[in-house]
Design an enzyme around this catalytic site. Structure first.
Site, PDB file in Angstrom:
ATOM      1  N   HIS A 182       0.839  -1.402   0.267  1.00  0.00           N
ATOM      2  CA  HIS A 182      -0.125   0.341  -0.081  1.00  0.00           C
ATOM      3  C   HIS A 182       1.226   1.156   0.295  1.00  0.00           C
ATOM      4  O   HIS A 182       1.296   1.686   1.053  1.00  0.00           O
ATOM      5  CB  HIS A 182      -1.331   0.037   1.479  1.00  0.00           C
ATOM      6  CG  HIS A 182      -2.177   0.904   1.191  1.00  0.00           C
ATOM      7  ND1 HIS A 182      -1.841   1.615   2.339  1.00  0.00           N
ATOM      8  CD2 HIS A 182      -2.914   1.315   0.109  1.00  0.00           C
ATOM      9  CE1 HIS A 182      -2.944   2.745   2.525  1.00  0.00           C
ATOM     10  NE2 HIS A 182      -3.510   2.740   1.319  1.00  0.00           N
TER      11      HIS A 182
ATOM     12  N   HIS B 250      -0.957  11.191  -1.904  1.00  0.00           N
ATOM     13  CA  HIS B 250      -2.539  11.154  -1.717  1.00  0.00           C
ATOM     14  C   HIS B 250      -3.118  12.350  -1.583  1.00  0.00           C
ATOM     15  O   HIS B 250      -4.051  11.446  -1.635  1.00  0.00           O
ATOM     16  CB  HIS B 250      -2.391   9.662  -0.131  1.00  0.00           C
ATOM     17  CG  HIS B 250      -3.415   9.463   0.380  1.00  0.00           C
ATOM     18  ND1 HIS B 250      -4.345  10.250   1.161  1.00  0.00           N
ATOM     19  CD2 HIS B 250      -4.238   8.718  -0.114  1.00  0.00           C
ATOM     20  CE1 HIS B 250      -4.971   9.713   1.681  1.00  0.00           C
ATOM     21  NE2 HIS B 250      -5.344   9.091   0.942  1.00  0.00           N
TER      22      HIS B 250
END
Ligand code: G3P
Ligand code: MG
Length: 243
Positions: free
Chosen positions: A9, A51
């Protein structure tokens, strides 16, 4: 499409700063064979990895990413926030990420994370760059997003590349219809709070389930036992026996 059970991730977020080239190298060293990362556009339309909408949390800068040029973004330190040993790590361009991951043998899940109101150009530019720099001999990328418009554009622009429909814990009423509309290859679900029956409902569509973000070994095995095809984890070392 086939995915390994373990997906790194944002690279390997627990082991190196998220969404950095170092993170992908660490993931590969750990034996990971597939990584996920988040892509958006700079003000001057260079796709890069980040992100959040702002650079505040993961760099030494402040402000909205969509208001910064690539030259400005490249000045930022994207490692020091996690530890002095990571000082000097930079925000990677999407192009450099592709050029690193392919020879490392990493399959990729490109999460389209557009800055607000930039769904269309983000999808167009990211897919253009991916088609140019991702080798046709490598497994095709999985393109995922929480943003419905991004997924619709991806279906139009790269119909042959599998789409992952990212779902929050609270499912929208029409999640099944939308998954069918975009011909989603996978449902990318929140691992939190999943039970045998909630997973059975999600599985009823017959699409593989990929669960984010699991950092608990026992829960990971529970998900696997109940039909989850892959988990995104920040720390692949926790799942060394599942790689
Ligand atoms: O793609 C899986 C996961 O990354 C989705 O959530 O917020 O970590 O991008 P987020
Ligand atoms: Mg993501």
């Amino acid at each position: 499409m086939t995915v390994p059970f373990i997906i790194g991730h944002r690279g390997a977020k627990a082991l190196a700063p998220e969404n950095t080239l170092l993170g992908f190298k660490r993931a590969a060293i750990c034996g990971v064979t597939c990584v996920e990362f988040d892509v958006k556009l700079s003000k001057d339309n260079i796709p890069f990895l980040l992100h959040d909408d702002t650079v505040d949390r993961t760099t030494d800068g402040t402000g909205l990413a969509k208001e910064m040029t690539w030259a400005e973004l490249q000045e930022l330190d994207a490692g020091s926030w996690m530890g002095t040993q990571f000082a000097g790590e930079r925000l990677p361009s999407f192009e450099d990420t592709l050029k690193l991951c392919a020879p490392l043998g990493l399959a990729i899940n490109i999460e389209l994370k557009p800055c607000p109101d930039r769904d269309q150009e983000t999808t167009e530019i990211v897919l253009d760059v991916a088609k140019k720099f991702w080798p046709t001999t490598a497994p095709a990328p999985l393109i995922s997003s929480f943003e419905r418009e991004s997924l619709r554009h991806a279906q139009r622009l790269a119909p042959d590349w599998a789409r992952g429909y990212l779902l929050e814990s609270n499912l929208p009423n029409d999640w099944k219809e939308f998954a069918e509309e975009i011909d989603a290859a996978t449902l990318n679900i929140n691992q939190a709070g999943q039970t045998e029956s909630s997973l059975a409902d999600l599985k009823s569509l017959g699409k593989p389930l990929l669960a984010y973000t699991c950092n608990d070994y026992k829960h990971g095995l529970f998900l696997k036992q109940h039909g989850v095809s892959a988990i995104f984890t920040d720390n692949p070392l926790l799942f060394a026996d599942q790689l």
